[in-house]
Write a protein that holds these residues in place. Sequence first.
Motif, PDB file in Angstrom:
ATOM      1  N   ARG A 606      -4.234   0.669 -12.182  1.00 17.01           N
ATOM      2  CA  ARG A 606      -4.042   2.076 -12.506  1.00 17.01           C
ATOM      3  C   ARG A 606      -4.440   2.993 -11.346  1.00 17.01           C
ATOM      4  O   ARG A 606      -5.546   2.913 -10.836  1.00 17.01           O
ATOM      5  CB  ARG A 606      -4.845   2.441 -13.756  1.00 17.01           C
ATOM      6  N   TYR A 607      -3.535   3.850 -10.935  1.00 18.98           N
ATOM      7  CA  TYR A 607      -3.740   4.812  -9.857  1.00 18.98           C
ATOM      8  C   TYR A 607      -4.122   4.138  -8.538  1.00 18.98           C
ATOM      9  O   TYR A 607      -4.870   4.695  -7.726  1.00 18.98           O
ATOM     10  CB  TYR A 607      -4.809   5.852 -10.244  1.00 18.98           C
ATOM     11  N   ARG A 608      -3.595   2.932  -8.342  1.00 13.69           N
ATOM     12  CA  ARG A 608      -3.845   2.246  -7.075  1.00 13.69           C
ATOM     13  C   ARG A 608      -2.530   1.792  -6.459  1.00 13.69           C
ATOM     14  O   ARG A 608      -1.525   1.635  -7.152  1.00 13.69           O
ATOM     15  CB  ARG A 608      -4.786   1.053  -7.272  1.00 13.69           C
ATOM     16  N   ALA A 609      -2.571   1.571  -5.151  1.00 15.08           N
ATOM     17  CA  ALA A 609      -1.376   1.175  -4.410  1.00 15.08           C
ATOM     18  C   ALA A 609      -1.724   0.077  -3.420  1.00 15.08           C
ATOM     19  O   ALA A 609      -2.878  -0.052  -2.988  1.00 15.08           O
ATOM     20  CB  ALA A 609      -0.795   2.385  -3.667  1.00 15.08           C
ATOM     21  N   LEU A 610      -0.716  -0.722  -3.070  1.00 13.74           N
ATOM     22  CA  LEU A 610      -0.860  -1.673  -1.976  1.00 13.74           C
ATOM     23  C   LEU A 610      -0.698  -0.913  -0.668  1.00 13.74           C
ATOM     24  O   LEU A 610       0.062   0.063  -0.587  1.00 13.74           O
ATOM     25  CB  LEU A 610       0.207  -2.757  -2.060  1.00 13.74           C
ATOM     26  N   CYS A 611      -1.383  -1.364   0.369  1.00 16.64           N
ATOM     27  CA  CYS A 611      -1.206  -0.748   1.675  1.00 16.64           C
ATOM     28  C   CYS A 611      -1.199  -1.819   2.749  1.00 16.64           C
ATOM     29  O   CYS A 611      -1.682  -2.940   2.537  1.00 16.64           O
ATOM     30  CB  CYS A 611      -2.302   0.278   1.963  1.00 16.64           C
ATOM     31  N   ILE A 612      -0.630  -1.475   3.884  1.00 17.35           N
ATOM     32  CA  ILE A 612      -0.728  -2.310   5.067  1.00 17.35           C
ATOM     33  C   ILE A 612      -1.313  -1.445   6.162  1.00 17.35           C
ATOM     34  O   ILE A 612      -1.066  -0.227   6.223  1.00 17.35           O
ATOM     35  CB  ILE A 612       0.645  -2.890   5.483  1.00 17.35           C
ATOM     36  N   THR A 613      -2.133  -2.053   7.022  1.00 17.67           N
ATOM     37  CA  THR A 613      -2.813  -1.290   8.064  1.00 17.67           C
ATOM     38  C   THR A 613      -2.147  -1.515   9.419  1.00 17.67           C
ATOM     39  O   THR A 613      -1.303  -2.398   9.591  1.00 17.67           O
ATOM     40  CB  THR A 613      -4.293  -1.704   8.158  1.00 17.67           C
ATOM     41  N   ALA A 614      -2.570  -0.720  10.382  1.00 21.43           N
ATOM     42  CA  ALA A 614      -2.011  -0.820  11.729  1.00 21.43           C
ATOM     43  C   ALA A 614      -2.287  -2.186  12.341  1.00 21.43           C
ATOM     44  O   ALA A 614      -1.522  -2.658  13.196  1.00 21.43           O
ATOM     45  CB  ALA A 614      -2.598   0.283  12.609  1.00 21.43           C
ATOM     46  N   ARG A 615      -3.342  -2.844  11.900  1.00 20.58           N
ATOM     47  CA  ARG A 615      -3.681  -4.168  12.430  1.00 20.58           C
ATOM     48  C   ARG A 615      -3.139  -5.290  11.550  1.00 20.58           C
ATOM     49  O   ARG A 615      -3.519  -6.445  11.706  1.00 20.58           O
ATOM     50  CB  ARG A 615      -5.193  -4.292  12.574  1.00 20.58           C
ATOM     51  N   GLY A 616      -2.251  -4.943  10.623  1.00 21.65           N
ATOM     52  CA  GLY A 616      -1.573  -5.953   9.828  1.00 21.65           C
ATOM     53  C   GLY A 616      -2.360  -6.507   8.662  1.00 21.65           C
ATOM     54  O   GLY A 616      -2.073  -7.604   8.170  1.00 21.65           O
ATOM     55  N   ARG A 617      -3.350  -5.761   8.170  1.00 24.36           N
ATOM     56  CA  ARG A 617      -4.129  -6.221   7.019  1.00 24.36           C
ATOM     57  C   ARG A 617      -3.542  -5.618   5.739  1.00 24.36           C
ATOM     58  O   ARG A 617      -3.068  -4.489   5.736  1.00 24.36           O
ATOM     59  CB  ARG A 617      -5.597  -5.814   7.148  1.00 24.36           C
ATOM     60  N   LEU A 618      -3.636  -6.392   4.649  1.00 22.42           N
ATOM     61  CA  LEU A 618      -3.194  -5.902   3.342  1.00 22.42           C
ATOM     62  C   LEU A 618      -4.389  -5.384   2.565  1.00 22.42           C
ATOM     63  O   LEU A 618      -5.480  -5.967   2.617  1.00 22.42           O
ATOM     64  CB  LEU A 618      -2.502  -7.012   2.552  1.00 22.42           C
ATOM     65  N   GLY A 619      -4.184  -4.302   1.815  1.00 20.19           N
ATOM     66  CA  GLY A 619      -5.279  -3.723   1.059  1.00 20.19           C
ATOM     67  C   GLY A 619      -4.837  -3.091  -0.242  1.00 20.19           C
ATOM     68  O   GLY A 619      -3.634  -2.937  -0.520  1.00 20.19           O
ATOM     69  N   LEU A 620      -5.828  -2.738  -1.044  1.00 20.48           N
ATOM     70  CA  LEU A 620      -5.627  -2.047  -2.319  1.00 20.48           C
ATOM     71  C   LEU A 620      -6.361  -0.719  -2.207  1.00 20.48           C
ATOM     72  O   LEU A 620      -7.580  -0.696  -1.986  1.00 20.48           O
ATOM     73  CB  LEU A 620      -6.194  -2.883  -3.471  1.00 20.48           C
ATOM     74  N   VAL A 621      -5.631   0.384  -2.348  1.00 23.76           N
ATOM     75  CA  VAL A 621      -6.211   1.703  -2.096  1.00 23.76           C
ATOM     76  C   VAL A 621      -5.872   2.649  -3.245  1.00 23.76           C
ATOM     77  O   VAL A 621      -5.024   2.360  -4.090  1.00 23.76           O
ATOM     78  CB  VAL A 621      -5.687   2.299  -0.767  1.00 23.76           C
ATOM     79  N   PHE A 622      -6.552   3.805  -3.253  1.00 20.23           N
ATOM     80  CA  PHE A 622      -6.270   4.829  -4.255  1.00 20.23           C
ATOM     81  C   PHE A 622      -4.861   5.376  -4.028  1.00 20.23           C
ATOM     82  O   PHE A 622      -4.385   5.462  -2.896  1.00 20.23           O
ATOM     83  CB  PHE A 622      -7.304   5.950  -4.162  1.00 20.23           C
ATOM     84  N   ALA A 623      -4.193   5.741  -5.100  1.00 19.03           N
ATOM     85  CA  ALA A 623      -2.770   6.082  -5.031  1.00 19.03           C
ATOM     86  C   ALA A 623      -2.476   7.312  -4.178  1.00 19.03           C
ATOM     87  O   ALA A 623      -1.345   7.501  -3.739  1.00 19.03           O
ATOM     88  CB  ALA A 623      -2.222   6.286  -6.443  1.00 19.03           C
ATOM     89  N   SER A 624      -3.491   8.169  -3.921  1.00 20.59           N
ATOM     90  CA  SER A 624      -3.259   9.363  -3.098  1.00 20.59           C
ATOM     91  C   SER A 624      -3.278   9.057  -1.608  1.00 20.59           C
ATOM     92  O   SER A 624      -3.067   9.958  -0.790  1.00 20.59           O
ATOM     93  CB  SER A 624      -4.322  10.421  -3.408  1.00 20.59           C
ATOM     94  N   THR A 625      -3.530   7.818  -1.231  1.00 14.83           N
ATOM     95  CA  THR A 625      -3.577   7.430   0.182  1.00 14.83           C
ATOM     96  C   THR A 625      -2.204   7.623   0.826  1.00 14.83           C
ATOM     97  O   THR A 625      -1.169   7.333   0.212  1.00 14.83           O
ATOM     98  CB  THR A 625      -4.012   5.959   0.306  1.00 14.83           C
ATOM     99  N   VAL A 626      -2.189   8.099   2.077  1.00 15.93           N
ATOM    100  CA  VAL A 626      -0.935   8.286   2.812  1.00 15.93           C
ATOM    101  C   VAL A 626      -1.063   7.625   4.183  1.00 15.93           C
ATOM    102  O   VAL A 626      -2.164   7.282   4.636  1.00 15.93           O
ATOM    103  CB  VAL A 626      -0.580   9.781   2.976  1.00 15.93           C
TER     104      VAL A 626
END
Length: 686
Positions: A606-626
């Motif tokens: 709930r209110y979370r999103a998948l993300c990828i970082t500049a160094r190629g790592r996968l993460g779980l972040v708050f949905a307002s992340t850009v």
Amino acid sequence: MESQQRFNVEQDFYSPIQPGEIRVLKAVSIKDLSFELQVVPLDKPPKYGALSYVWGDSTLCRQILLQGKPFWVTGNLFIALDRFRRGFDGNSVAPLKKPIWIDALCINQSDSEPATAERGAQVQRMAEIYHSAEMVYAWLGQPSDERCTRLAAAKMAEFERLFTRYVALRKKSKDWEAVSQTSNLFQDLANADAKKWTGQDESTIQAWQGVAQLWKSQWFRRAWTQQEGTVPEVDNLLTRRYETILRIPKKMVVKTHLLFGNAHTTWTAITAAWQVGGLILNADVPGSELLKDPDSDIAFQRLFEIRFGRALRLKAVDRFDLLETINRWYMLRKKSLFTEAAPMDPLETLNKFRLAECRDARDKVFAAMGLLPSLRARMQVDYKRSTLDTYICVVSSLLAAPGASLDFLGYVNRTPSLLAALKQRRPDTEWENFPSWLPNWCLPLKFPPLPKDLHVEITKTSDGHPLKDKTNATKGDTRTRTPVYNACGRQRSPDIVIQGRLLRSSGQNLDTVSGVMWLDTLTEESSKVLARWQISTDRYLDDKEFYQVRYHVSCADVKYKTGMEVSPVDRGYAIGPLIWADKATLTEEQLVEQSIMTYTYNTLRRYRALCITARGRLGLVFASTVVGDSIVALAGGQVLYVLRHTGTAEERDEYIGEAYVHGLMDGEVDGLVERGEVSTQTFVIQ
């Protein structure tokens, strides 16, 4: 309160009181609603009652007599006093025959500086005032239909009588399993009333109309009710040894009386009605929709949990908790999950008050403080502080406590739609400039923080012996609680300074967000996004590893038990394709695992999103992340955090939310610092 103060400020009703003293009301003439104030020591007071009620509309005031002079009270309080004067069915409850404590009358409510200081000091001891009272009278309001009210009271009293008798009979034979099956009794009662309801039995329908009216009382949703209305009963009914039989006295003293109209009931009775009513509603009985009220259900469950927790901490069981206690203690005997009653968690307790109603936003904190001795010891109730300063004081107090952490950041809600709605309701500068790092207890939290504790089932007693049939557990046994993550590495103590609305913390900027995708069912577009992400991670993840990591990230690498745990029970967990499989094709074992996967995934998505970082790592972040937001480690934080540079001349950041980044959650930051890949810096968060 404003209109009431305007009417009463001209008269001097109050003389100063000393620390440790309270005022109580003594009726001079019940017929005329004439009272005098008496100052008594709280540590040795006379027998008195305490009233819990909703203030109501402060513009609709009525007169009583106080100290021989006219005194204006709110309409709802006047209706309560008038009902107390006329009495209740059966004449078994008489609140005005003994001294009674009522906040609007016993605390000076004027705006003068001495009165404001007194109000803070009295509210600081509110929990003690209600706990010391011989009786607590909860005025739920005047129902619109007295006949339905009488029928509802009679029905709930019958439920209570049958329930108590059912337990007593099974308890006598020491048949714990039979005692625990109280759901059978409630199902039988529900079936009987559902049949009458379907047959258009008028008295049954009207009785349930009265119950539904009662459930909708604003009192259940009021913030102060969670402190005043959850005082455990005085009887110590249950010791904490498994081999001790539950002792139920022939006559149990009721401390809290729930009063509505000319009727009254108890927590046990209303809880039984709640259980039966839910079963009737689930049976889709025509017309039973009147029992459906999600807001009341949430409020009632919240009160239930708080009251049960308070009883556990007193090593006692009261009438209200009898149903839950029997079930839980039977489960503990059988499964040996003996749980010591730890102090209430301040953040979780404050979180329960977010949805409760109050006129003053500061009372979200002040009402909760009555349940939190540790917070009460470090923070004073002070109505001279603004709401913002009060909320900042909460964080400062938590950071000053032993074992302080950054867990408070998990209770920050930065959902844009909620922030916009709040500004519309409360258009003032204090709310517009609310610090991004500060939990706003007026905003509902519709997602859980990332987990901080693992609850692992014990296998040995405190003296080292294995748990055999789970009956040799002793007082020292408990389910272990260990930290889930260690993202900050060796920096385990917070390094925080709060300066006005700014929070300064040391930490490291570990990575930058380069892509964000909402956690949702896979679509064609999201599949394309994942394919692009996979290419950017191929330097250290092959095809199989990419999806394995993605499945770990989607549940933050933790496992919950279906509907049974408030904290995860294992690390290193990953959801998989099984979560989307057709149930008809699965074995019984696979269905269980699918249920665990679904519950774990839904808890954290709930209110979370998948993300990828500049160094190629996968993460779980708050949905307002850009894209462009920073992933940082902060000293004392179990998890990682997302910050956004404000773009101003000052080096300041805005707090966005918590983050899980695979491969950075177990102290890897220490190695990055030692190798010079990142450096420690000070973040200024506004």
